[in-house]
Design an enzyme around this catalytic site. Structure first.
Site, PDB file in Angstrom:
ATOM      1  N   PRO A 117       0.777  -1.240   0.000  1.00 53.98           N
ATOM      2  CG  PRO A 117       0.029  -0.927   2.188  1.00 53.98           C
ATOM      3  CD  PRO A 117       0.754  -1.905   1.299  1.00 53.98           C
ATOM      4  CB  CYS A 118       3.057   2.856  -2.498  1.00 53.35           C
ATOM      5  SG  CYS A 118       2.151   2.492  -4.003  1.00 53.35           S
ATOM      6  CG  HIS A 119      -2.952   3.396  -1.276  1.00 49.32           C
ATOM      7  ND1 HIS A 119      -2.595   2.091  -1.586  1.00 49.32           N
ATOM      8  CD2 HIS A 119      -3.907   3.321  -0.323  1.00 49.32           C
ATOM      9  CE1 HIS A 119      -3.326   1.275  -0.841  1.00 49.32           C
ATOM     10  NE2 HIS A 119      -4.123   1.990  -0.066  1.00 49.32           N
TER      11      HIS A 119
END
Length: 159
Positions: A117-119
């Site tokens: 989850p780089c978001h």
């Protein structure tokens, strides 16, 4: 390498498996003759559908993202961010004894976005920063909103 595509609210997505682990999630649809259903890819698609339906925040899938040792460490740090939460590039950098810019660069190279989850990684002051997936910050906003983790100042901008 087995690949399987799906439709999602943020566009068509394709997951790729190698040696029993996911190695990438890409925007786009691969032709039917290139698609191969495996138990892992079916499970990945199922979990992604649950995520987009709001029934799942975190993923339980074997991952093997390609990249340097540092990139893999950043990916591991991102995977440790619980759904509905965020960290800053600086907070991850502090944990890894690195710089926020290096963490940001590694986030931009994340080969398995959404699942890794780089978001959930924001710039200083809870600013959005960037997102390397299709749609850029607009997609990042959609994902954070889906998780109930949209920073307050971003919510105010959307009103």
């Amino acid at each position: 390498m087995p690949q399987l595509s799906m439709h999602s609210p943020i566009g068509d997505l394709t997951v790729t498996e190698e040696d029993g682990a996911l190695i990438s999630l890409d925007w786009g649809w691969v032709p039917a003759e290139w698609q191969t259903e495996t138990p892992l890819l079916r499970r990945a698609i199922e979990q992604l559908n649950e995520y987009f339906d709001g029934d799942r925040l975190d993923f339980d899938l074997p991952l093997d993202p390609p990249g340097s040792d540092f990139q893999k460490a950043v990916c591991a740090a991102m995977c440790a961010i619980p759904g509905g939460s965020t960290l800053s590039y600086g907070e991850i950098a502090k944990k890894l004894e690195s710089s926020a810019q290096a963490v940001g660069n590694a986030c931009g190279l994340n080969p398995i976005p959404i699942i890794i989850p780089c978001h959930r990684v924001l710039a200083a002051g809870k600013q959005m920063g960037g997102f390397s997936g299709q749609g850029g910050v607009e997609t990042k906003t959609i994902l954070l909103e889906l998780e109930g983790a949209l920073p307050p100042q971003q919510q105010q901008l959307d009103i």
